[in-house]
Each structure stands twice: as C-alpha cells, then as structure tokens.
Write a protein that holds these residues in place. Structure first.
Motif, PDB file in Angstrom:
ATOM      1  N   GLY A  66       3.913  49.782 -29.657  1.00 37.61           N
ATOM      2  CA  GLY A  66       4.788  50.699 -30.725  1.00 37.61           C
ATOM      3  C   GLY A  66       4.789  52.374 -29.942  1.00 37.61           C
ATOM      4  O   GLY A  66       4.833  53.000 -29.453  1.00 37.61           O
ATOM      5  N   GLU A  67       3.689  52.297 -28.286  1.00 39.43           N
ATOM      6  CA  GLU A  67       4.059  52.931 -27.382  1.00 39.43           C
ATOM      7  C   GLU A  67       5.171  53.194 -26.989  1.00 39.43           C
ATOM      8  O   GLU A  67       5.683  51.784 -26.597  1.00 39.43           O
ATOM      9  CB  GLU A  67       2.656  52.998 -26.570  1.00 39.43           C
ATOM     10  CG  GLU A  67       1.348  53.267 -26.921  1.00 39.43           C
ATOM     11  CD  GLU A  67       0.364  53.009 -25.765  1.00 39.43           C
ATOM     12  OE1 GLU A  67       0.515  53.184 -24.739  1.00 39.43           O
ATOM     13  OE2 GLU A  67      -0.566  52.274 -25.045  1.00 39.43           O
ATOM     14  N   GLY A  68       5.640  54.457 -26.255  1.00 37.35           N
ATOM     15  CA  GLY A  68       6.574  54.957 -25.198  1.00 37.35           C
ATOM     16  C   GLY A  68       6.870  53.820 -24.349  1.00 37.35           C
ATOM     17  O   GLY A  68       5.738  53.978 -23.564  1.00 37.35           O
ATOM     18  N   ILE A  69       8.372  53.753 -23.835  1.00 36.07           N
ATOM     19  CA  ILE A  69       8.170  52.582 -22.298  1.00 36.07           C
ATOM     20  C   ILE A  69       9.377  53.827 -21.533  1.00 36.07           C
ATOM     21  O   ILE A  69      10.442  54.429 -22.264  1.00 36.07           O
ATOM     22  CB  ILE A  69       9.183  51.440 -22.670  1.00 36.07           C
ATOM     23  CG1 ILE A  69       8.395  50.684 -23.414  1.00 36.07           C
ATOM     24  CG2 ILE A  69       9.311  51.529 -21.145  1.00 36.07           C
ATOM     25  CD1 ILE A  69       7.326  50.006 -22.956  1.00 36.07           C
ATOM     26  N   ASP A  70       8.966  54.235 -20.304  1.00 42.16           N
ATOM     27  CA  ASP A  70       9.823  55.602 -19.849  1.00 42.16           C
ATOM     28  C   ASP A  70      10.168  54.887 -18.610  1.00 42.16           C
ATOM     29  O   ASP A  70      11.398  55.705 -18.305  1.00 42.16           O
ATOM     30  CB  ASP A  70       8.334  55.910 -19.355  1.00 42.16           C
ATOM     31  CG  ASP A  70       7.453  57.021 -19.960  1.00 42.16           C
ATOM     32  OD1 ASP A  70       8.530  57.953 -21.137  1.00 42.16           O
ATOM     33  OD2 ASP A  70       6.319  56.536 -20.432  1.00 42.16           O
ATOM     34  N   GLY A  71      10.895  53.590 -18.118  1.00 37.93           N
ATOM     35  CA  GLY A  71      11.861  52.455 -17.252  1.00 37.93           C
ATOM     36  C   GLY A  71      11.823  51.136 -17.042  1.00 37.93           C
ATOM     37  O   GLY A  71      10.426  50.841 -17.252  1.00 37.93           O
ATOM     38  N   LEU A  72      12.328  50.827 -16.995  1.00 42.21           N
ATOM     39  CA  LEU A  72      12.839  49.807 -16.754  1.00 42.21           C
ATOM     40  C   LEU A  72      13.427  49.081 -15.483  1.00 42.21           C
ATOM     41  O   LEU A  72      14.333  49.881 -14.771  1.00 42.21           O
ATOM     42  CB  LEU A  72      12.883  48.501 -17.468  1.00 42.21           C
ATOM     43  CG  LEU A  72      13.966  46.992 -17.260  1.00 42.21           C
ATOM     44  CD1 LEU A  72      12.640  46.086 -17.741  1.00 42.21           C
ATOM     45  CD2 LEU A  72      14.936  47.079 -18.719  1.00 42.21           C
ATOM     46  N   ALA A  73      12.756  48.217 -14.455  1.00 47.04           N
ATOM     47  CA  ALA A  73      13.465  47.641 -13.051  1.00 47.04           C
ATOM     48  C   ALA A  73      13.322  46.402 -13.297  1.00 47.04           C
ATOM     49  O   ALA A  73      12.731  45.311 -13.632  1.00 47.04           O
ATOM     50  CB  ALA A  73      13.071  48.797 -11.767  1.00 47.04           C
ATOM     51  N   VAL A  74      14.449  45.947 -12.552  1.00 40.48           N
ATOM     52  CA  VAL A  74      14.094  43.976 -12.647  1.00 40.48           C
ATOM     53  C   VAL A  74      14.609  43.806 -10.948  1.00 40.48           C
ATOM     54  O   VAL A  74      15.632  44.461 -10.276  1.00 40.48           O
ATOM     55  CB  VAL A  74      15.931  43.543 -13.732  1.00 40.48           C
ATOM     56  CG1 VAL A  74      15.175  44.112 -14.834  1.00 40.48           C
ATOM     57  CG2 VAL A  74      16.828  43.949 -13.268  1.00 40.48           C
ATOM     58  N   SER A  75      14.274  42.329 -11.382  1.00 38.63           N
ATOM     59  CA  SER A  75      14.643  42.053  -9.379  1.00 38.63           C
ATOM     60  C   SER A  75      14.731  40.632  -9.884  1.00 38.63           C
ATOM     61  O   SER A  75      14.853  39.877  -9.946  1.00 38.63           O
ATOM     62  CB  SER A  75      13.604  42.636  -8.387  1.00 38.63           C
ATOM     63  OG  SER A  75      12.046  41.500  -8.990  1.00 38.63           O
ATOM     64  N   GLY A  76      15.417  39.884  -8.781  1.00 37.22           N
ATOM     65  CA  GLY A  76      15.362  38.384  -8.737  1.00 37.22           C
ATOM     66  C   GLY A  76      15.724  38.356  -7.490  1.00 37.22           C
ATOM     67  O   GLY A  76      15.954  38.336  -6.169  1.00 37.22           O
ATOM     68  N   ILE A  77      15.733  36.319  -7.129  1.00 40.59           N
ATOM     69  CA  ILE A  77      16.149  35.524  -6.121  1.00 40.59           C
ATOM     70  C   ILE A  77      17.708  36.305  -5.658  1.00 40.59           C
ATOM     71  O   ILE A  77      18.308  36.977  -6.765  1.00 40.59           O
ATOM     72  CB  ILE A  77      16.709  34.255  -6.359  1.00 40.59           C
ATOM     73  CG1 ILE A  77      17.094  34.051  -8.015  1.00 40.59           C
ATOM     74  CG2 ILE A  77      14.966  33.306  -6.768  1.00 40.59           C
ATOM     75  CD1 ILE A  77      17.612  32.647  -8.468  1.00 40.59           C
ATOM     76  N   GLY A  78      17.771  35.932  -4.468  1.00 40.65           N
ATOM     77  CA  GLY A  78      18.698  36.432  -3.851  1.00 40.65           C
ATOM     78  C   GLY A  78      18.977  36.175  -2.476  1.00 40.65           C
ATOM     79  O   GLY A  78      17.934  35.973  -2.149  1.00 40.65           O
ATOM     80  N   PRO A  79      20.501  36.034  -1.431  1.00 37.92           N
ATOM     81  CA  PRO A  79      21.772  36.982  -2.711  1.00 37.92           C
ATOM     82  C   PRO A  79      21.868  35.487  -2.881  1.00 37.92           C
ATOM     83  O   PRO A  79      21.887  34.599  -2.504  1.00 37.92           O
ATOM     84  CB  PRO A  79      21.882  37.365  -0.758  1.00 37.92           C
ATOM     85  CG  PRO A  79      21.365  36.403   0.798  1.00 37.92           C
ATOM     86  CD  PRO A  79      20.288  36.197  -0.222  1.00 37.92           C
TER      87      PRO A  79
END
Length: 493
Positions: A66-79
């Motif tokens: 229930g606490e607030g979330i302030d941001g999200l970032a994602v990464s992944g295999i590549g290119p």
C-alpha cells in the motif's frame, strides 16, 4: 520507493527499493530461449517479456503493502529485433542479440554496400551478429509478409515501455547498437543508411535512459497491478543497467558481468572504434562505452555440470583443490561460436591435453580458466583501442563462490571490486528511476570487498594464456569444418 525490472536471457528479475537504496523485495521468473533452427535464438515477447513482467510487478506491488511507488524503469536483453504492428503487437518471436547468427549473408552484403571502415567510423561498431541492421534485412528477405506489416522496431525494454505507456521510444544506448542505422558521433539516426536497410520502417524517438517518457496507462495498470500514472523512464539494455547497479559511470570504470554469457562495459569520454569491439553511447549524455561479450561463460559451466553430475558447490570445491593450469589442460570456451574480439560464429569449443588421469575437477577448472583467458583477450583489445580500465567491478551470479573471480583476477593480473549487492540489472533500473525523480543513488550499492591477484599465479598463467591464443589460430580451420558438418547434420527445417 522505486521499481526496477529486467528481462534477461534465462530469467526476469525485479526489485523494490527505498529511496536510501534498501532493497525491500525481489521477484524472479525463469525462462528459456527458443532455438527453432541452428543459429536462431528467440524469445516470445508476450509469454516471456510481458507475462513475466506483469507477474513480477504484481509480486513487488504486494510487497509494497500500500505504500506509494515513485518511479519505474525497465531493461532487457539487447540489441534485439521484435517486429510489431502499429499497436505494438508482436508479429513474430523476438530475434535476440549476438547469440543469434542467422544474418551472416546480410552482414556481408551491408559491409559491401557501405564499406567496413565507413561502418566502423560512423556507427562505432563493426557489422556482426550483434547488429540489428542485418537482421532487419534478413526479415525483409525471408519473412516479407512480416516485414510488410512491421511498423515498430522494439527491444525488450522499449516493448515494455510501449505496452505500459503507449510511447514508441528507444534509448540512445540501445539505438547505438542498431548498426548501421545510428550515427554514433551525431547521436542520431543515420537516416540515409536506415532508408537503405529498411525503407519500410519508422524508427523510434530517441531519449536517454533516465528520462521520464510516459506514465502507466489505466489498461496497463489493470494488467499489472501497477498504479495508473506511475512515471516510466526510457530504460536501456541489461548490461548497461547492470553497470549502473555497481556504480560504473565514470570514465575508466569497467564492469565484468558474470552470467550465462560474459559481458564487459568500459566507460569513455570519446568514441574509440575498434574492429573487434562494440563502440556505443553510454547510459549518460556525454559518455561513450566500449563493450565486449563472450558468447558463452556460465553456459559452459552449466553444460559441464549437467554432463558430469554434481552441483556447483561440489564442483567449485573440487576445482579449488586443482592448481592453476588444471594439471596441464587448456580449453577454448567457444561452444556457441565467439563474439568479441574474434567475431567468429563458427569457432568451437576445444579441450587440449586430456589424459586418463584428468577428472571433472580439472575439467571444471579448465573451463573457468578458459573464460578468464577470454576476459584478458577482450581487456587487451580495449586497451589497444585506447580505453583505460582504471577500476574493474565484478557483478552477476558467477561472482558467488569466489573461485571464478579469483581465477579471472590472477589470469589478468587485475583486482576486481565486489559490490555489496550483485542482484544485477534490475537494481540498476531502480537507480535509473530514482535518478529520474531527482535522487542521488551513488551510495546505494557500496563496494564490499576486492579480489586481489597473486602475482605468482599471474606469472604462472602467462604461458597458458599465450598458448590459449595460439590454440584458436591452430584449430580454427578444423572448427570451421566441424561447424559446417554440424549444420549438415542438423539442417534448417
């Protein structure tokens, strides 16, 4: 609190982190790659990338309580190359990074069209199996019905960002690996070459990994449990997020990522093109990187474990008792060809010096030593290019147990710093999200220890390393013959 999620080759991982860097919760989902034909390596974006992201996001949101979330970032295999329609729906499985070697004919064609030296100078990297451009041409040639419907060029991170926010955007770092579609010094798409390679494709908008490019839509919120309106950054390729997780940001910093494959990233202030390495944009404006990657590392030790039995704890304990040099064994770890600095997809694994007295302990240590020789080979290429690795940081699952990192330090003669947390790219993602929110994350993951090489062992490895380099040259023609025979034995369906 900040969320970071990474889509890896064999697992997806996520973390929930407080503003002071404390990891509150972790979540992981294992998966495998698909290899429908020799040289093809793919992921299904819906079942692997999106479904696992959604499951991990739900786990972490439950842990937030229930606490607030302030941001999200994602990464992944590549290119990677994921062809998608205008709505972002995948049109075929994603074609993965340099481990997928299907576009060799197209690499040769594009080198002939643009010139190898011109490609290296403009794009910063040679045309290899790591490049996206040849795979786009392969798609147009072999799957024209898919190419005709393709409106978006997506990778793991940009696919998730598009699904979450509706934005069609790619970070500069990832774009710089879309050789030859990106001009490294101008930090922009090379429109003329992109038109020549894939005239039917609209390229994504470019941004930096820490830029907030959108917010989670109501539809995506319902599918994942994330709050609608959550800020989402551009994200990046996993190895660069992993470098971020251990503070590899300043010029001269370098990361060794011990995983299924092995990857090195060194930070620079200027591009220094080298025909045996990848030159890319850095994670941050004003930086560049030299990157290197071995086609296998942990994959070889996993293969050997499955072949001889036992578990990693047993094998490491036994190999620790074997002296440097594995009692006269020397191996080449090219079980899936090799990427940098050889760029030889037909290289093959070799174990030289076997006798009836050798057992699994010697074989396991020889495998670790072969990967260490490969690390040294790549670091020497980086130095040759003009890079200077003043600080070496180790990260990844292979840092556990201590033996592998010790062998690498002794073969290279270089110390390696070990961070307090080696959770990997997802922690770097959380750092990117926190940075986008204005936080300083430089103290999040401090150095916990340093692997210091024994000079006597380093000297003892010198004749082995010299012969390691000679062994590839001496066996390359045989390996290429055997690779052709393997393709003949397992022809494409």
């Amino acid at each position: 609190m900040f969320l970071g999620v990474d889509i890896g080759t064999s697992a997806s991982k996520g973390v929930l982190v407080r503003a002071d860097g404390t990891v509150i919760a972790r979540s992981e989902r294992a998966h495998t790659v698909s290899t429908p034909q020799p040289g093809w390596v793919e992921h299904d974006a819906e079942t692997v990338w999106w479904s696992e992201f959604a499951a991990i996001a739900a786990d972490l949101m439950a842990a937030a309580d229930g606490e607030g979330i302030d941001g999200l970032a994602v990464s992944g295999i590549g290119p990677c190359l994921l062809p998608a329609d205008g709505a972002g729906n995948p049109l075929r499985p994603a074609i993965l990074y340099g481990v997928d070697t299907r576009a060799t004919v197209e690499i040769a064609e594009l080198n002939a069209e643009f010139g190898q030296e011109s490609v290296l100078e403009r794009a910063g990297s040679p045309l290899t199996s790591q490049a996206v451009g040849p795979k786009l041409r392969w798609l147009a040639r072999h799957e024209p019905q898919v190419a005709d419907r393709t409106e978006l060029l997506l990778m793991a991170s940009s696919f998730l960002v598009h699904r979450l926010t509706g934005r069609y955007v790619l970070d500069h770092q990832s774009a710089s690996q879309c050789v030859p579609l990106y001009d490294l010094r101008k930090r922009a798409w090379a429109a003329d070459w992109a038109e020549a390679v894939a005239p039917w494709l609209t390229l994504p908008e470019l941004a930096w990994p820490t830029e907030i490019v959108g917010r989670v839509s109501a539809t995506a919120a319902a599918a994942t449990g994330l709050p609608a309106g959550l800020p989402v950054t551009t994200g990046t390729i996993d190895a660069w997020a992993e470098a971020e997780s251990v503070g590899v940001r300043a010029p001269g910093d370098a990361m060794i990522m011990y995983g299924t494959t092995l990857f090195l990233v060194q930070v620079l202030t200027e591009p220094v093109p080298h025909p045996g390495l990848w030159g890319t944009c850095g994670t941050w404006p004003g930086t560049y990187t030299l990157a290197a990657g071995m086609a296998t590392s942990g994959a070889v030790t996993e293969w050997l474990r499955d072949l001889v039995g036992g578990d990693y704890t047993e094998l490491v304990a036994e190999a620790t008792e074997v002296p440097a040099g594995s009692r006269g064994l020397l191996a080449l770890p090219y079980f899936a060809g090799e990427r940098t600095p050889l760029f030889d997809p037909d290289a093959r694994g070799v174990v030289a010096g076997l006798t009836l007295r050798h057992g699994r302990a010697e074989l396991y240590r020889a495998a670790l030593e072969s990967i260490a020789y490969g690390v040294r080979h790549n670091l020497e290429a980086m130095t040759e290019a003009g890079g200077q690795a003043r600080r070496l940081v180790a990260v990844g699952g292979g840092t556990k147990g201590g033996l592998w990192t010790r062998i690498v330090s002794e073969v290279t003669g270089l110390p390696q710093q070990l961070p307090a947390d080696t959770v990997g790219a997802c922690l770097g993602d959380a750092m990117l999200a926190a940075t986008a929110a204005g936080l300083d994350t430089s103290a999040w993951n401090p150095v916990a220890g340093t692997v210091v090489p024994d000079p006597a062992c380093t000297a003892g490895y010198e004749p082995y390393y010299r012969r390691y380099r000679e062994l590839y040259t001496a066996t390359a023609e045989i390996a290429h013959f055997l690779a052709a025979e393997q393709r003949r034995a397992h022809p494409p369906s």
